[in-house]
Design a protein around this motif. Sequence first.
Motif, PDB file in Angstrom:
ATOM      1  N   GLY A 115       0.802  -1.223   0.000  1.00  0.00           N
ATOM      2  CA  GLY A 115       0.000   0.000   0.000  1.00  0.00           C
ATOM      3  C   GLY A 115       0.830   1.267   0.000  1.00  0.00           C
ATOM      4  N   PHE A 469      -8.252  -3.058   0.543  1.00  0.00           N
ATOM      5  CA  PHE A 469      -7.654  -3.295  -0.772  1.00  0.00           C
ATOM      6  C   PHE A 469      -8.550  -2.673  -1.836  1.00  0.00           C
ATOM      7  CE2 PHE A 469      -6.471  -5.669  -4.551  1.00  0.00           C
ATOM      8  CZ  PHE A 469      -5.090  -5.770  -4.417  1.00  0.00           C
ATOM      9  N   GLU A 471      -8.764  -1.660  -6.328  1.00  0.00           N
ATOM     10  CA  GLU A 471      -8.215  -1.802  -7.679  1.00  0.00           C
ATOM     11  C   GLU A 471      -8.861  -0.776  -8.588  1.00  0.00           C
ATOM     12  OE1 GLU A 471      -8.124  -5.125 -11.315  1.00  0.00           O
ATOM     13  OE2 GLU A 471      -8.741  -5.709  -9.289  1.00  0.00           O
ATOM     14  N   ALA A 479      -2.890  -1.835  -1.641  1.00  0.00           N
ATOM     15  CA  ALA A 479      -3.188  -2.637  -0.451  1.00  0.00           C
ATOM     16  C   ALA A 479      -3.266  -1.752   0.794  1.00  0.00           C
ATOM     17  CB  ALA A 479      -2.113  -3.699  -0.256  1.00  0.00           C
ATOM     18  N   GLU A 486      -9.894   3.773   0.058  1.00  0.00           N
ATOM     19  CA  GLU A 486     -10.565   2.787  -0.788  1.00  0.00           C
ATOM     20  C   GLU A 486     -11.609   3.440  -1.682  1.00  0.00           C
ATOM     21  OE1 GLU A 486     -13.736  -0.798  -0.739  1.00  0.00           O
ATOM     22  OE2 GLU A 486     -13.321   0.287   1.103  1.00  0.00           O
TER      23      GLU A 486
END
Length: 566
Positions: A115, A469, A471, A479, A486
């Motif tokens: 992260g 987490f 994407e 991470a 997030e």
Amino acid sequence: MKYGSREIDINVWNGEKLGYYIAIDTETEYIKNVEIPEIITCQVYSGKHAYYVPIDRIKEFIDLHDKSIFVFANAPFDLDVLNKCSNWDYFPKVDEGGVFDIQIMYRLHKLATTGVIPFKYNLNLLSKEFLHLELDKNEDIRCNFAQFKNKPIAHIPNDFLEYGAMDVVATYDIFNILLGEIKEKFPSSNVLGHMYQIKGSIALHHIRRNGIGFNLEKAKEFLDTVQSEMKDLSEILATYGWVRGEKGGKKRFNRIIDRAGIELPKTESGDYSSKEKDLIKYRDHYFIFSYLRYITLEKRTTFIRNITTSRVHPRYNLLMNTGRTSCSSPNFQQLPREGSIRSMFCAEDGKTFLITDYSAIELGTLAQVLYSRYGANEMQKRINAGEDLHKYYASVLYNIPVEEVTKGQRQSAKAANFGFPGGLGIHTFIEFAEGYGLKLTEDVAQNMKNQWFNAFPVMRKYLQGEEGFVETLTKRMRANTTYCQEKNTPFQGLAADGAKIALYDLIKVGYKVVGFVHDEIITEVDETKAEELLDLQEHIMVASMKSVVPDVDVAVESTVSKEYCK
């Protein structure tokens, strides 16, 4: 050559066809400026033998391996060196995914697994981490390749050849380890979105080399005026017992605040806060007014006081944890709007700036993320219909027709549209809204959030979920995220990636990009061609962003100016 426990042969390349993955490195003359240096050697490795490619055969080598993947430790630098010596147009190779940079891969890998992107990531550090091998960085060798300029490889001493070969072999081995780890841990990652970052890295390297004009005379006048005012303010502050940089300054500041009876929050160390947001409500006190003014002027001077040349070359950092870039020396991305500092950055005689920025792009990328996850939604529909989302939400908040929304009501809506998507709670939003000139109670802030969910119902789904987490749609992973990270990263990071593609696409067609501020791109063009080039610049920027935001309309706004004025 002894390489760890292995022996590596070093040869002169003579037309051999190498493997699919080929590590490439160059040694150049040693220069300290931003010009592209002259090449001295080009060394390659694909798993068996290390080869030195004769300079006059570099283009032949590249053409022979048009289907191979080229791997570099610092791709933007080496690509420009190879282009300079062989006229190799490397953009098609990059576009087809044929170029990798292990330093970029390393940062993406660390972001996906920890992260946090490491502050340092040079080849030697990577070699120690992945190969348990420390590379020889003998300065007497590293800085003295220029003596072999235009000489045959056979005339270069063995210790110099081994120095160059060691780097290219390490690059190859590190690449294979990183590639294996990424594919094993993240099989669907498409190598964590490397394509977007390599293009951004190439573009930012070009921007640094291009530099941007700077008006030294205007800067001197500004600094003389500011320093005179700071001197007057320092004398006022000294009457209260506070002197900038003097030992014990925090204790003196505490005593001044105690004597004034000002109720300020305290830091963990027990000192009174000196943050502007805490002090500004007491600016009617003469010490606080003078202190805030002094600190403000001091901050402004930091951007320009060390500039001594009429063209500056800011250094851009490709990748922060959010996916955005950063900038230093000077920090062009955070120039203050006040004090005429931005206008000191100027185009050359006969040139002008084309300054184009994306309109509310992070709302557009948020709408794309929502569409990709949940399908058609209110935010996407209204953007594609050409509506102003701030006015739309204001009409819901105040229960009035869109056409009756005032400027002040729209400003309130902006705070909500830019604050709530990142997961701000009520108390944090109240602080955030102060930046938009709003003083909100908890009830008012809660009502704004309730009405915002009514305006954009799908955001209730988006803001669910736990931290840990995340994407992006461009396959970059992060991470150990907090809840707000997030929620912010998917759309903020997507906008950053689209802007990097736009930078690259502009440079690829020949634009001289001289500045980049997150969603704003500055090019320098001939004044006589400004109109036609502006149309093309806007078209390219829209098309580039659409490559990552295909289902939401993208808009840009532009200014033509001799000075940076946005």
